[in-house]
Design a protein around this motif. Structure first.
Motif, PDB file in Angstrom:
ATOM      1  N   GLN A 141      33.058  19.536 -12.874  1.00 15.83           N
ATOM      2  CA  GLN A 141      34.485  19.857 -12.913  1.00 15.83           C
ATOM      3  C   GLN A 141      35.253  18.663 -12.373  1.00 15.83           C
ATOM      4  N   GLU A 142      36.479  18.532 -12.779  1.00 12.96           N
ATOM      5  CA  GLU A 142      37.345  17.440 -12.323  1.00 12.96           C
ATOM      6  C   GLU A 142      37.364  17.404 -10.797  1.00 12.96           C
ATOM      7  N   GLY A 143      37.074  16.228 -10.217  1.00 11.62           N
ATOM      8  CA  GLY A 143      37.132  16.046  -8.772  1.00 11.62           C
ATOM      9  C   GLY A 143      35.870  16.495  -8.049  1.00 11.62           C
ATOM     10  N   ALA A 144      34.853  17.000  -8.778  1.00  8.58           N
ATOM     11  CA  ALA A 144      33.626  17.471  -8.122  1.00  8.58           C
ATOM     12  C   ALA A 144      32.756  16.277  -7.725  1.00  8.58           C
ATOM     13  N   LEU A 145      31.959  16.458  -6.704  1.00  7.34           N
ATOM     14  CA  LEU A 145      31.089  15.410  -6.193  1.00  7.34           C
ATOM     15  C   LEU A 145      29.648  15.883  -6.266  1.00  7.34           C
ATOM     16  N   ARG A 146      28.778  14.996  -6.731  1.00 11.00           N
ATOM     17  CA  ARG A 146      27.347  15.308  -6.769  1.00 11.00           C
ATOM     18  C   ARG A 146      26.618  14.142  -6.124  1.00 11.00           C
ATOM     19  N   ILE A 147      25.715  14.434  -5.208  1.00 11.74           N
ATOM     20  CA  ILE A 147      24.925  13.400  -4.554  1.00 11.74           C
ATOM     21  C   ILE A 147      23.498  13.499  -5.077  1.00 11.74           C
ATOM     22  N   VAL A 148      23.009  12.355  -5.595  1.00 17.75           N
ATOM     23  CA  VAL A 148      21.652  12.294  -6.138  1.00 17.75           C
ATOM     24  C   VAL A 148      21.003  10.993  -5.702  1.00 17.75           C
ATOM     25  N   SER A 149      19.711  10.950  -5.789  1.00 13.20           N
ATOM     26  CA  SER A 149      18.961   9.724  -5.531  1.00 13.20           C
ATOM     27  C   SER A 149      19.135   8.784  -6.721  1.00 13.20           C
ATOM     28  N   ILE A 150      19.129   7.490  -6.473  1.00 17.97           N
ATOM     29  CA  ILE A 150      19.259   6.504  -7.544  1.00 17.97           C
ATOM     30  C   ILE A 150      18.140   6.670  -8.569  1.00 17.97           C
ATOM     31  N   ASP A 151      16.972   7.127  -8.123  1.00 18.91           N
ATOM     32  CA  ASP A 151      15.838   7.341  -9.027  1.00 18.91           C
ATOM     33  C   ASP A 151      16.097   8.458 -10.031  1.00 18.91           C
ATOM     34  N   LEU A 208      23.026   5.204 -17.397  1.00 13.99           N
ATOM     35  CA  LEU A 208      24.199   5.559 -16.596  1.00 13.99           C
ATOM     36  C   LEU A 208      24.376   4.652 -15.377  1.00 13.99           C
ATOM     37  N   ARG A 209      23.350   3.934 -15.001  1.00 13.64           N
ATOM     38  CA  ARG A 209      23.433   3.087 -13.809  1.00 13.64           C
ATOM     39  C   ARG A 209      24.460   1.969 -13.961  1.00 13.64           C
ATOM     40  N   ALA A 210      24.634   1.462 -15.173  1.00 10.84           N
ATOM     41  CA  ALA A 210      25.623   0.394 -15.409  1.00 10.84           C
ATOM     42  C   ALA A 210      27.052   0.884 -15.199  1.00 10.84           C
ATOM     43  N   LYS A 211      27.263   2.169 -15.276  1.00 10.49           N
ATOM     44  CA  LYS A 211      28.601   2.743 -15.114  1.00 10.49           C
ATOM     45  C   LYS A 211      28.905   3.142 -13.670  1.00 10.49           C
ATOM     46  N   MET A 212      27.934   2.950 -12.798  1.00 13.94           N
ATOM     47  CA  MET A 212      28.111   3.364 -11.413  1.00 13.94           C
ATOM     48  C   MET A 212      29.039   2.409 -10.680  1.00 13.94           C
ATOM     49  N   VAL A 213      29.765   2.970  -9.721  1.00 11.63           N
ATOM     50  CA  VAL A 213      30.692   2.189  -8.899  1.00 11.63           C
ATOM     51  C   VAL A 213      30.283   2.367  -7.450  1.00 11.63           C
ATOM     52  N   GLU A 214      30.149   1.235  -6.732  1.00  9.74           N
ATOM     53  CA  GLU A 214      29.776   1.308  -5.337  1.00  9.74           C
ATOM     54  C   GLU A 214      30.939   1.822  -4.501  1.00  9.74           C
ATOM     55  N   VAL A 215      30.665   2.767  -3.618  1.00 11.04           N
ATOM     56  CA  VAL A 215      31.694   3.315  -2.744  1.00 11.04           C
ATOM     57  C   VAL A 215      31.473   2.715  -1.360  1.00 11.04           C
TER      58      VAL A 215
END
Length: 145
Positions: free
Chosen positions: A121-131, A137-144
């Protein structure tokens, strides 16, 4: 001195319950089913040709796994020089596939669990392992920071 041409091969997977298909070197499907089970495979694939099989395992939620099973020359084949003569050595065993055997009697596929990324959903957060993040999808990741 003819040996067995048909060999029992045990198939298993971790986790159990994967479906499998076995294809010979000619691309023909020779067996299919679900693990765990035992299949009977020929060790020869024509005159002086050893059998080579490709075994594909799959299970929903897990990555597919393909393994190769290949026959080797049976040590007893050379016993034909002493016991069976040249007919067994050059004709019978090469034609029937008895000159080959499988050293590997058990084949086990270790399947890796896949992660399915459902839309958030818009604004939702999901935490996952990089593995767990697919490579595309890794190329689209943004470091926070």
């Amino acid at each position: 001195m003819s040996q067995k041409r048909n060999n029992p091969i045990s198939l298993s997977s971790a986790p159990d319950g994967a479906t499998f298909t076995i294809v010979d070197r000619n691309g023909k499907e020779v067996a299919a089913g679900q693990t765990p089970t035992t299949v009977i495979l020929k060790s020869g694939n024509g005159f002086f040709k050893k059998a080579v099989y490709s075994i594909n395992f799959s299970k929903p939620g897990f990555s597919n796994k393909t393994l190769t099973l290949e026959a080797d020359v049976n040590g007893w084949y050379f016993g034909n020089l002493v016991f069976g003569g040249l007919i067994g050595l050059l004709i019978v065993d090469p034609a029937t596939g008895a000159m080959y055997k499988f050293n590997q009697k058990d084949v086990q596929a270790m399947l890796s669990q896949t992660t399915v990324f459902a839309p958030l959903q818009e604004g939702a957060l999901r935490i996952v392992s990089i593995d767990e993040v697919p490579q595309e999808l890794r190329a689209k990741m943004v470091e926070v920071k």
